[in-house]
Design a protein around this motif. Sequence first.
Motif, PDB file in Angstrom:
ATOM      1  N   TYR A 123       9.426 -16.193 -20.051  1.00  0.00           N
ATOM      2  CA  TYR A 123      10.684 -16.385 -20.294  1.00  0.00           C
ATOM      3  C   TYR A 123      11.571 -17.389 -19.814  1.00  0.00           C
ATOM      4  N   TYR A 124      12.630 -18.115 -19.933  1.00  0.00           N
ATOM      5  CA  TYR A 124      13.927 -19.264 -19.465  1.00  0.00           C
ATOM      6  C   TYR A 124      14.831 -18.586 -19.879  1.00  0.00           C
ATOM      7  N   VAL A 125      15.944 -19.077 -19.214  1.00  0.00           N
ATOM      8  CA  VAL A 125      16.944 -18.462 -18.652  1.00  0.00           C
ATOM      9  C   VAL A 125      17.902 -21.089 -18.664  1.00  0.00           C
ATOM     10  N   PRO A 126      18.533 -20.779 -19.850  1.00  0.00           N
ATOM     11  CA  PRO A 126      19.015 -22.106 -20.081  1.00  0.00           C
ATOM     12  C   PRO A 126      20.483 -22.712 -19.744  1.00  0.00           C
ATOM     13  N   THR A 163      15.096 -14.916 -22.490  1.00  0.00           N
ATOM     14  CA  THR A 163      14.886 -15.930 -23.861  1.00  0.00           C
ATOM     15  C   THR A 163      14.037 -15.909 -23.448  1.00  0.00           C
ATOM     16  N   ALA A 164      12.809 -15.385 -24.705  1.00  0.00           N
ATOM     17  CA  ALA A 164      11.621 -15.613 -24.442  1.00  0.00           C
ATOM     18  C   ALA A 164      11.367 -16.383 -25.850  1.00  0.00           C
ATOM     19  N   CYS A 165       9.836 -17.173 -24.844  1.00  0.00           N
ATOM     20  CA  CYS A 165       9.642 -18.321 -25.848  1.00  0.00           C
ATOM     21  C   CYS A 165       8.841 -18.499 -26.524  1.00  0.00           C
ATOM     22  N   THR A 204       5.210 -15.078 -29.111  1.00  0.00           N
ATOM     23  CA  THR A 204       6.186 -15.178 -28.105  1.00  0.00           C
ATOM     24  C   THR A 204       5.696 -14.918 -26.279  1.00  0.00           C
ATOM     25  N   ALA A 205       6.661 -15.370 -25.949  1.00  0.00           N
ATOM     26  CA  ALA A 205       6.353 -14.942 -24.531  1.00  0.00           C
ATOM     27  C   ALA A 205       5.253 -15.052 -24.056  1.00  0.00           C
TER      28      ALA A 205
END
Length: 247
Positions: free
Chosen positions: A74-77, A85-87, A113-114
Amino acid sequence: SAGYYVDTTAATSQTACPAGTYTSGTGSTSSSDCVTTPAGYYSTSNSSAPTPCPVGTYQPSTGQSSCIVASAGYYVPTTAATAQTACAAGTYQPSTGQTSCIDASAGYYVDTTAATSQTACATGTYQPSTGQTSCVDASAGYYVDTTAATNQTACAVGTYQPDEGQTSCEEADAGYYVDTTAATDQTACDPGTYQNQTGQASCIDAPAGTYVDTTAATSPTDCALGTYQPDEGQTSCDDANPGYYVP
């Protein structure tokens, strides 16, 4: 002071707003003057304002004293995020607390995903591009004999491959030849020629004194008694002329 309140008369000290709350005003008279920290933010004890969660972290709940590090996959931009947010498919992230995902490398794919890792293309397949969700089967006339391949290899002369997704090519049979690269089939030797070995790029003319009267021959046939053949590459022998003989 901001971040504190006083709830008694004649007080000699002020009380800090607890972690997860804050107050920006002065002269607050009760704990009810401490404001609950919103989602996406955090507050430590005696905060005068909530602090937005930094990139790579998030906080879905109110009244919190810290943020949550983004999970692997996951990431948080952005700051002040309330969710991670899942990759997307085609990307992955093996580390926690990240602000973006990594495109799958050429020769690899990510089909979920993820994802926390990428997967190497299997033998018989390849992938020349980054950020892909699948690999490409080797075309007919080509092969891929390694994992994580970024391209396919054409079958050499003398070999061929009629099927897709293969790890090797097939040698031309005896009686056949392949004279091009990336061939999808083999070619039978014409009458008058033969080929006694496999994996060849051409056929051999029948020697003088022999003939080949079929296709895909693996050997020539000697002219019979009473016949002869002075030339190469012939499909029959000639009868001896009147006044002559062939012993």
